[in-house]
Design an enzyme around this catalytic site. Structure first.
Site, PDB file in Angstrom:
ATOM      1  N   LYS A   9       0.836  -1.201   0.000  1.00  0.00           N
ATOM      2  CA  LYS A   9       0.000   0.000   0.000  1.00  0.00           C
ATOM      3  C   LYS A   9       0.881   1.264   0.000  1.00  0.00           C
ATOM      4  O   LYS A   9       2.095   1.181   0.209  1.00  0.00           O
ATOM      5  CB  LYS A   9      -0.918  -0.037   1.228  1.00  0.00           C
ATOM      6  CG  LYS A   9      -1.882  -1.251   1.219  1.00  0.00           C
ATOM      7  CD  LYS A   9      -2.798  -1.218   2.431  1.00  0.00           C
ATOM      8  CE  LYS A   9      -3.740  -2.400   2.454  1.00  0.00           C
ATOM      9  NZ  LYS A   9      -4.690  -2.347   3.610  1.00  0.00           N
ATOM     10  N   TYR A  49     -12.323  -3.014  -3.577  1.00  0.00           N
ATOM     11  CA  TYR A  49     -12.837  -3.013  -2.195  1.00  0.00           C
ATOM     12  C   TYR A  49     -14.370  -3.022  -2.147  1.00  0.00           C
ATOM     13  O   TYR A  49     -14.951  -2.558  -1.169  1.00  0.00           O
ATOM     14  CB  TYR A  49     -12.282  -1.813  -1.433  1.00  0.00           C
ATOM     15  CG  TYR A  49     -10.850  -1.995  -0.955  1.00  0.00           C
ATOM     16  CD1 TYR A  49     -10.498  -3.052  -0.107  1.00  0.00           C
ATOM     17  CD2 TYR A  49      -9.847  -1.107  -1.317  1.00  0.00           C
ATOM     18  CE1 TYR A  49      -9.193  -3.225   0.347  1.00  0.00           C
ATOM     19  CE2 TYR A  49      -8.538  -1.261  -0.859  1.00  0.00           C
ATOM     20  CZ  TYR A  49      -8.223  -2.321  -0.029  1.00  0.00           C
ATOM     21  OH  TYR A  49      -6.936  -2.482   0.433  1.00  0.00           O
ATOM     22  N   ASN A 116      -1.909  -0.378   7.137  1.00  0.00           N
ATOM     23  CA  ASN A 116      -1.251  -1.625   7.554  1.00  0.00           C
ATOM     24  C   ASN A 116      -0.365  -2.248   6.473  1.00  0.00           C
ATOM     25  O   ASN A 116      -0.168  -3.466   6.447  1.00  0.00           O
ATOM     26  CB  ASN A 116      -2.306  -2.612   8.068  1.00  0.00           C
ATOM     27  CG  ASN A 116      -3.398  -2.869   7.040  1.00  0.00           C
ATOM     28  OD1 ASN A 116      -3.241  -2.512   5.863  1.00  0.00           O
ATOM     29  ND2 ASN A 116      -4.479  -3.484   7.468  1.00  0.00           N
ATOM     30  N   HIS A 119      -1.934  -5.597   1.429  1.00  0.00           N
ATOM     31  CA  HIS A 119      -3.187  -6.315   1.195  1.00  0.00           C
ATOM     32  C   HIS A 119      -2.843  -7.721   0.726  1.00  0.00           C
ATOM     33  O   HIS A 119      -1.877  -7.907  -0.015  1.00  0.00           O
ATOM     34  CB  HIS A 119      -4.007  -5.614   0.102  1.00  0.00           C
ATOM     35  CG  HIS A 119      -5.123  -6.464  -0.429  1.00  0.00           C
ATOM     36  ND1 HIS A 119      -6.352  -6.534   0.190  1.00  0.00           N
ATOM     37  CD2 HIS A 119      -5.177  -7.337  -1.479  1.00  0.00           C
ATOM     38  CE1 HIS A 119      -7.118  -7.404  -0.468  1.00  0.00           C
ATOM     39  NE2 HIS A 119      -6.428  -7.897  -1.493  1.00  0.00           N
ATOM     40  N   GLU A 130      -9.502 -10.437  -7.781  1.00  0.00           N
ATOM     41  CA  GLU A 130      -8.577  -9.316  -7.578  1.00  0.00           C
ATOM     42  C   GLU A 130      -7.414  -9.341  -8.581  1.00  0.00           C
ATOM     43  O   GLU A 130      -6.973  -8.299  -9.061  1.00  0.00           O
ATOM     44  CB  GLU A 130      -8.035  -9.349  -6.143  1.00  0.00           C
ATOM     45  CG  GLU A 130      -9.128  -9.075  -5.114  1.00  0.00           C
ATOM     46  CD  GLU A 130      -8.678  -9.292  -3.675  1.00  0.00           C
ATOM     47  OE1 GLU A 130      -7.496  -9.659  -3.443  1.00  0.00           O
ATOM     48  OE2 GLU A 130      -9.511  -9.096  -2.775  1.00  0.00           O
TER      49      GLU A 130
HETATM   50  P1  DAT Z   1      -7.618  -7.083   5.489  1.00  0.00           P
HETATM   51  O1  DAT Z   1      -6.828  -6.057   4.721  1.00  0.00           O
HETATM   52  O2  DAT Z   1      -6.857  -7.596   6.671  1.00  0.00           O
HETATM   53  O3  DAT Z   1      -8.176  -8.177   4.618  1.00  0.00           O
HETATM   54  P2  DAT Z   1     -10.288  -5.947   5.476  1.00  0.00           P
HETATM   55  O4  DAT Z   1     -10.463  -6.551   4.138  1.00  0.00           O
HETATM   56  O5  DAT Z   1     -11.334  -6.250   6.515  1.00  0.00           O
HETATM   57  O6  DAT Z   1      -8.859  -6.295   6.110  1.00  0.00           O
HETATM   58  O7  DAT Z   1     -10.254  -4.352   5.344  1.00  0.00           O
HETATM   59  C1  DAT Z   1      -9.576  -3.722   4.272  1.00  0.00           C
HETATM   60  C2  DAT Z   1      -8.715  -2.613   4.841  1.00  0.00           C
HETATM   61  O8  DAT Z   1      -9.555  -1.595   5.409  1.00  0.00           O
HETATM   62  C3  DAT Z   1      -7.819  -3.054   5.991  1.00  0.00           C
HETATM   63  O9  DAT Z   1      -6.584  -3.558   5.528  1.00  0.00           O
HETATM   64  C4  DAT Z   1      -7.660  -1.801   6.781  1.00  0.00           C
HETATM   65  C5  DAT Z   1      -9.001  -1.102   6.623  1.00  0.00           C
HETATM   66  N1  DAT Z   1      -9.932  -1.408   7.713  1.00  0.00           N
HETATM   67  C6  DAT Z   1     -10.557  -2.590   7.953  1.00  0.00           C
HETATM   68  N2  DAT Z   1     -11.371  -2.531   9.007  1.00  0.00           N
HETATM   69  C7  DAT Z   1     -11.271  -1.271   9.477  1.00  0.00           C
HETATM   70  C8  DAT Z   1     -11.867  -0.556  10.575  1.00  0.00           C
HETATM   71  N3  DAT Z   1     -12.762  -1.137  11.380  1.00  0.00           N
HETATM   72  N4  DAT Z   1     -11.519   0.728  10.765  1.00  0.00           N
HETATM   73  C9  DAT Z   1     -10.646   1.357   9.945  1.00  0.00           C
HETATM   74  N5  DAT Z   1     -10.052   0.761   8.896  1.00  0.00           N
HETATM   75  C10 DAT Z   1     -10.350  -0.534   8.658  1.00  0.00           C
HETATM   76 MG    MG Z   2      -9.536  -7.997   3.034  1.00  0.00          MG
END
Ligand code: DAT
Ligand code: MG
Length: 138
Positions: A9, A49, A116, A119, A130
């Site tokens: 990212k 997303y 973080n 991805h 994806e």
């Molecule tokens: P991951 O990237 O671990 O698969 P995800 O698909 O649930 O997580 O979410 C996509 C991204 O969005 C994630 O890397 C960071 C952000 N994110 C997820 N949940 C969040 C939250 N509750 N508050 C803020 N940012 C969040």
């Molecule tokens: Mg995810």
């Protein structure tokens, strides 16, 4: 052979952690089969997303992902989808275990969206979808 989509990212690219992330993927034994540095646009990110549309962090997430270049990678290997998710660690970098990419290299920045570094696709279906978004030529 299974494939997954990995994104470094904008925070990872800005912090010069592309090599660190790719190194962990390669040292684990997975192969990199496609790679590009790119600027993602809104349309691409909304598609990528889609599952998060409507959530409070969706708009901050899209804005963050457009804030600078990203590196898109396809990695290959048996169970690479699960394996890379383990290497990445938990979504919340404060909770992510030391030894993982997020646990070692990221922390809470107090932003609306969790930053973080990486991805990784979360299932075979997501990976196929994806990879097609980021690498339509594959
Ligand atoms: P991951 O990237 O671990 O698969 P995800 O698909 O649930 O997580 O979410 C996509 C991204 O969005 C994630 O890397 C960071 C952000 N994110 C997820 N949940 C969040 C939250 N509750 N508050 C803020 N940012 C969040
Ligand atoms: Mg995810």
């Amino acid at each position: 052979m299974e494939r997954t989509l990995i994104l470094v990212k904008p925070d990872g690219v800005k912090r010069n952690l592309v090599g660190e992330v790719l190194s962990r993927v390669e040292r684990k034994g997975y192969s990199i089969v496609a790679l590009k540095l790119m600027q993602a646009d809104r349309a691409l990110l909304v598609q990528h997303y889609a599952e998060h549309e409507g959530k409070p962090f969706f708009e901050p997430l899209v804005e963050f992902m457009m804030s600078g270049p990203i590196v898109a990678v396809v990695a290959e290997g048996n169970r690479v989808i699960e394996g890379f998710r383990k290497l990445a660690g938990a979504t919340d970098p404060t909770i992510a275990e030391p030894g993982t990419i997020r646990g070692d290299l990221a922390r809470d920045q107090g932003t609306k969206v969790v930053q973080n570094l990486v991805h990784g696709s979360d299932s075979v279906e997501s990976a196929i979808r994806e990879i097609h978004i980021f690498f339509p030529e594959l």
